[in-house]
Design a protein around this motif. Structure first.
Motif, mmCIF file in Angstrom:
data_model
loop_
_atom_site.group_PDB
_atom_site.id
_atom_site.type_symbol
_atom_site.label_atom_id
_atom_site.label_comp_id
_atom_site.label_asym_id
_atom_site.label_seq_id
_atom_site.Cartn_x
_atom_site.Cartn_y
_atom_site.Cartn_z
ATOM 1 N N ARG A 120 4.913 17.909 -4.588
ATOM 2 C CA ARG A 120 6.329 17.577 -4.359
ATOM 3 C C ARG A 120 6.548 17.161 -2.898
ATOM 4 N NH1 ARG A 120 7.417 22.283 -7.421
ATOM 5 N NH2 ARG A 120 8.071 23.386 -5.522
ATOM 6 N N ASN A 121 5.873 17.849 -1.976
ATOM 7 C CA ASN A 121 6.011 17.483 -0.563
ATOM 8 C C ASN A 121 5.391 16.116 -0.276
ATOM 9 O OD1 ASN A 121 7.331 19.863 0.093
ATOM 10 N ND2 ASN A 121 5.422 20.953 0.563
ATOM 11 N N ILE A 122 4.246 15.829 -0.925
ATOM 12 C CA ILE A 122 3.619 14.509 -0.743
ATOM 13 C C ILE A 122 4.533 13.409 -1.276
ATOM 14 C CG2 ILE A 122 1.692 13.052 -1.467
ATOM 15 C CD1 ILE A 122 -0.072 15.549 -1.442
ATOM 16 N N PHE A 123 5.156 13.662 -2.443
ATOM 17 C CA PHE A 123 6.072 12.671 -3.039
ATOM 18 C C PHE A 123 7.283 12.443 -2.116
ATOM 19 C CE2 PHE A 123 9.866 11.994 -5.725
ATOM 20 C CZ PHE A 123 9.557 10.734 -6.212
ATOM 21 N N LYS A 124 7.828 13.528 -1.600
ATOM 22 C CA LYS A 124 8.985 13.408 -0.701
ATOM 23 C C LYS A 124 8.613 12.669 0.571
ATOM 24 C CE LYS A 124 12.520 16.275 1.526
ATOM 25 N NZ LYS A 124 12.998 17.675 1.754
ATOM 26 N N SER A 125 7.436 12.936 1.121
ATOM 27 C CA SER A 125 6.980 12.280 2.338
ATOM 28 C C SER A 125 6.756 10.790 2.117
ATOM 29 C CB SER A 125 5.683 12.935 2.819
ATOM 30 O OG SER A 125 5.189 12.281 3.961
ATOM 31 N N THR A 167 0.829 -1.206 0.000
ATOM 32 C CA THR A 167 0.000 0.000 0.000
ATOM 33 C C THR A 167 0.863 1.256 0.000
ATOM 34 O OG1 THR A 167 -1.767 -1.164 1.179
ATOM 35 C CG2 THR A 167 -1.799 1.252 1.237
ATOM 36 N N LEU A 168 1.943 1.247 0.783
ATOM 37 C CA LEU A 168 2.852 2.390 0.819
ATOM 38 C C LEU A 168 3.544 2.582 -0.524
ATOM 39 C CD1 LEU A 168 4.483 1.897 4.354
ATOM 40 C CD2 LEU A 168 2.733 3.552 3.690
ATOM 41 N N GLN A 169 3.856 1.492 -1.186
ATOM 42 C CA GLN A 169 4.469 1.596 -2.514
ATOM 43 C C GLN A 169 3.491 2.211 -3.518
ATOM 44 O OE1 GLN A 169 5.705 -2.382 -3.490
ATOM 45 N NE2 GLN A 169 7.477 -2.342 -2.098
ATOM 46 N N GLN A 170 2.227 1.819 -3.407
ATOM 47 C CA GLN A 170 1.221 2.379 -4.300
ATOM 48 C C GLN A 170 1.064 3.882 -4.066
ATOM 49 O OE1 GLN A 170 -0.364 0.649 -6.781
ATOM 50 N NE2 GLN A 170 -1.086 2.687 -7.392
ATOM 51 N N GLU A 171 1.107 4.308 -2.801
ATOM 52 C CA GLU A 171 1.019 5.743 -2.502
ATOM 53 C C GLU A 171 2.213 6.483 -3.097
ATOM 54 O OE1 GLU A 171 0.777 6.164 1.685
ATOM 55 O OE2 GLU A 171 -1.257 5.330 1.858
ATOM 56 N N GLY A 227 8.315 8.865 -0.077
ATOM 57 C CA GLY A 227 9.630 8.221 -0.161
ATOM 58 C C GLY A 227 10.273 8.066 1.210
ATOM 59 N N HIS A 228 10.093 9.092 2.049
ATOM 60 C CA HIS A 228 10.658 9.033 3.391
ATOM 61 C C HIS A 228 9.983 7.937 4.213
ATOM 62 C CE1 HIS A 228 12.682 10.404 6.954
ATOM 63 N NE2 HIS A 228 11.522 10.624 7.585
ATOM 64 N N LYS A 229 8.675 7.749 4.006
ATOM 65 C CA LYS A 229 7.964 6.707 4.737
ATOM 66 C C LYS A 229 8.463 5.317 4.336
ATOM 67 C CE LYS A 229 3.698 7.585 5.448
ATOM 68 N NZ LYS A 229 2.225 7.757 5.277
ATOM 69 N N SER A 285 11.460 4.640 3.369
ATOM 70 C CA SER A 285 12.782 4.494 4.002
ATOM 71 C C SER A 285 12.652 4.083 5.461
ATOM 72 C CB SER A 285 13.565 5.806 3.892
ATOM 73 O OG SER A 285 13.806 6.155 2.541
ATOM 74 N N LEU A 286 11.644 4.668 6.141
ATOM 75 C CA LEU A 286 11.443 4.305 7.538
ATOM 76 C C LEU A 286 11.023 2.853 7.691
ATOM 77 C CD1 LEU A 286 9.612 7.504 8.878
ATOM 78 C CD2 LEU A 286 11.990 6.819 9.236
ATOM 79 N N TYR A 287 10.387 2.295 6.688
ATOM 80 C CA TYR A 287 9.976 0.898 6.729
ATOM 81 C C TYR A 287 11.040 -0.047 6.172
ATOM 82 C CZ TYR A 287 5.226 1.714 8.373
ATOM 83 O OH TYR A 287 4.134 2.036 9.152
ATOM 84 N N GLY A 288 12.258 0.441 6.041
ATOM 85 C CA GLY A 288 13.368 -0.434 5.701
ATOM 86 C C GLY A 288 13.692 -0.541 4.234
ATOM 87 N N GLN A 289 13.071 0.281 3.387
ATOM 88 C CA GLN A 289 13.382 0.231 1.964
ATOM 89 C C GLN A 289 14.640 1.056 1.676
ATOM 90 O OE1 GLN A 289 10.898 -1.538 -0.584
ATOM 91 N NE2 GLN A 289 11.390 -2.404 1.407
ATOM 92 N N SER A 290 15.577 0.463 0.955
ATOM 93 C CA SER A 290 16.813 1.158 0.615
ATOM 94 C C SER A 290 16.576 2.127 -0.535
ATOM 95 C CB SER A 290 17.904 0.155 0.233
ATOM 96 O OG SER A 290 17.544 -0.554 -0.937
ATOM 97 N N ASP A 291 17.514 3.047 -0.730
ATOM 98 C CA ASP A 291 17.395 4.005 -1.850
ATOM 99 C C ASP A 291 17.361 3.266 -3.181
ATOM 100 O OD1 ASP A 291 17.430 6.033 -0.013
ATOM 101 O OD2 ASP A 291 19.583 6.436 -0.222
#
Length: 404
Positions: free
Chosen positions: A175-180, A153-157, A182-184, A186-192
């Motif tokens: 742009r802020n929604i997109f950045k947020s 679900t987070l990936q879909q967002e 991606g940050h979420k 990262s917090l769930y363990g996804q690497s860059d």
């Protein structure tokens, strides 16, 4: 007169046989005593001495006769014999001597290098790449794969936010929604790299592989493949052994002799040629449970990961320092019930024993108070072989012949 002469001659003739037999008997007795002088010893245990052949009561080897040559109190060895016996000497003189107090310690895991792996998201463990404890893990190595609808679900967002930014590049809100988003992730363990791959493929994947953030060894595995886990559930524990803690026990009365930050010497039995330096980082102010001891703690490096937690460690604390004393390595001094002695090379290949008196000792050296002079050539390796050779050849303990 003729009658007296006849009687004297007759008496001599009568006594001659008895005198002859007495002389023969005395000679036989002397030969028997000479034969009884021969004694036997064990090549491996020269302290075993018997007056007849037999076997050693210690190791069972056959006893061998002494090669006695007691006329000289020295041993003569050629160069090849010295090399075979590893005979080395030093010129003694006065220098400093440091003594140490030995503490019994042990190696334990350094908690600063312990890494707990927990689940970033709730889901089902589809695959475990680590199946048992003791496995070595490298940084970036896959640890487990999890199926998570929440992560999908987070990936879909994130993909939706990326599409909005692509369509409205000048909109700051998107742009802020997109950045947020991606940050979420990262917090769930996804690497860059995983986030960039998601943006490139534009396709969600509920099967996510998590990798190790640090290198280490698996010390505990808390889950099995196929198990459902919640967010924050403990999965495994990794421990790093690049450095280890050393914990040593000291008596409360000795605690004052050790200062926090003081450098101490640590030796691991079996690795005596790799001593380590340890800084006294912590001295527990409380007594250990069930013992009248205080715990001293410090850290040492673990070269090539050769040592494991649980190994014994000897900690040496500086106790006393003397200057201008004569000292020798511990192995140079031979001790028995009669005292202590060393071996001096009087001339090339000629070695003689010398009684000495010892003083202060450290694990590596011993002070010589009397018996030696500056400039003496003292044997520091192979001294015990000289002692054994002396007993084999002379048939006696060198301590019985020496004088101070």
């Amino acid at each position: 007169m003729e009658r007296k002469e006849f009687i004297r001659n007759f008496a001599w003739i009568a006594l001659a046989p008895s005198l002859f037999f007495a002389a023969c008997k005395e000679s036989s007795k002397k030969n028997q005593q000479t034969k009884q002088v021969q004694t036997y010893t064990c090549p491996m245990h020269p302290q075993i001495i018997q007056d007849k052949p037999g076997t050693c009561p210690v190791c069972g080897m056959d006893l061998v006769p002494f090669e006695k040559n007691a006329s000289e109190g020295a041993l003569h060895l050629n160069e090849s014999q010295q090399a075979l016996a590893n005979i080395t000497t030093i010129t003694v003189g006065h220098n400093g001597l440091h003594t140490f107090k030995q503490l019994n310690g042990r190696l334990v895991v350094n908690p600063e290098q312990t890494n707990y792996i927990s689940s970033r998201v709730a889901g089902r463990l589809e695959k475990l790449y680590v199946r048992q404890t003791g496995e070595s893990i490298k940084k970036g190595q896959p640890l487990y794969q999890i199926y998570s609808e929440q992560l999908a679900t987070l990936q879909q967002e994130y993909l939706l936010a990326a599409a909005q930014v692509s369509q409205f590049p000048d909109d700051a809100t998107f742009r802020n929604i997109f950045k947020s988003a991606g940050h979420k992730l990262s917090l769930y363990g996804q690497s860059d790299q995983q986030i960039m791959q998601l943006q490139r493929l534009k396709k969600t994947n509920p099967y996510i592989t998590f990798t190790a953030g640090e290198s280490g060894t698996v010390a505990e595995l808390s889950v099995t493949e196929g198990q459902y886990v919640s967010e924050g559930s403990s999965l495994m524990r990794l421990e790093g052994y690049q450095s280890l803690w050393v914990e040593a026990d000291i008596y409360p009365s000795e605690a004052g002799s050790i200062q926090k930050g003081e450098l101490l010497k640590v030796v691991i039995p079996g690795w005596e040629n790799q001593p380590q330096q340890m800084k006294a980082e912590f001295i527990n102010p409380e007594l250990s449970t069930g013992a009248q001891l205080i715990q001293l703690r410090g850290a040492i490096q673990n070269p090539n990961g050769a040592w494991q937690p649980g190994l014994q460690a000897n900690v040496f604390v500086p106790a006393q320092q003397k200057s201008q004393v004569m000292s020798l390595p511990v192995d140079a001094v031979i001790r028995d019930g009669k005292g202590a002695h060393v071996w001096i090379e009087k001339s090339k290949g000629k070695f003689e024993p010398q009684i000495v008196k010892t003083g202060t000792e450290s694990p590596d050296a011993v002070e010589i108070t009397t018996g030696l002079n500056d400039g003496d050539q003292v044997v520091i390796s192979g001294a015990y072989l000289l002692y054994s050779e002396y007993i084999l050849k002379k048939g006696k303990n060198p301590m019985t012949e020496m004088k101070m």
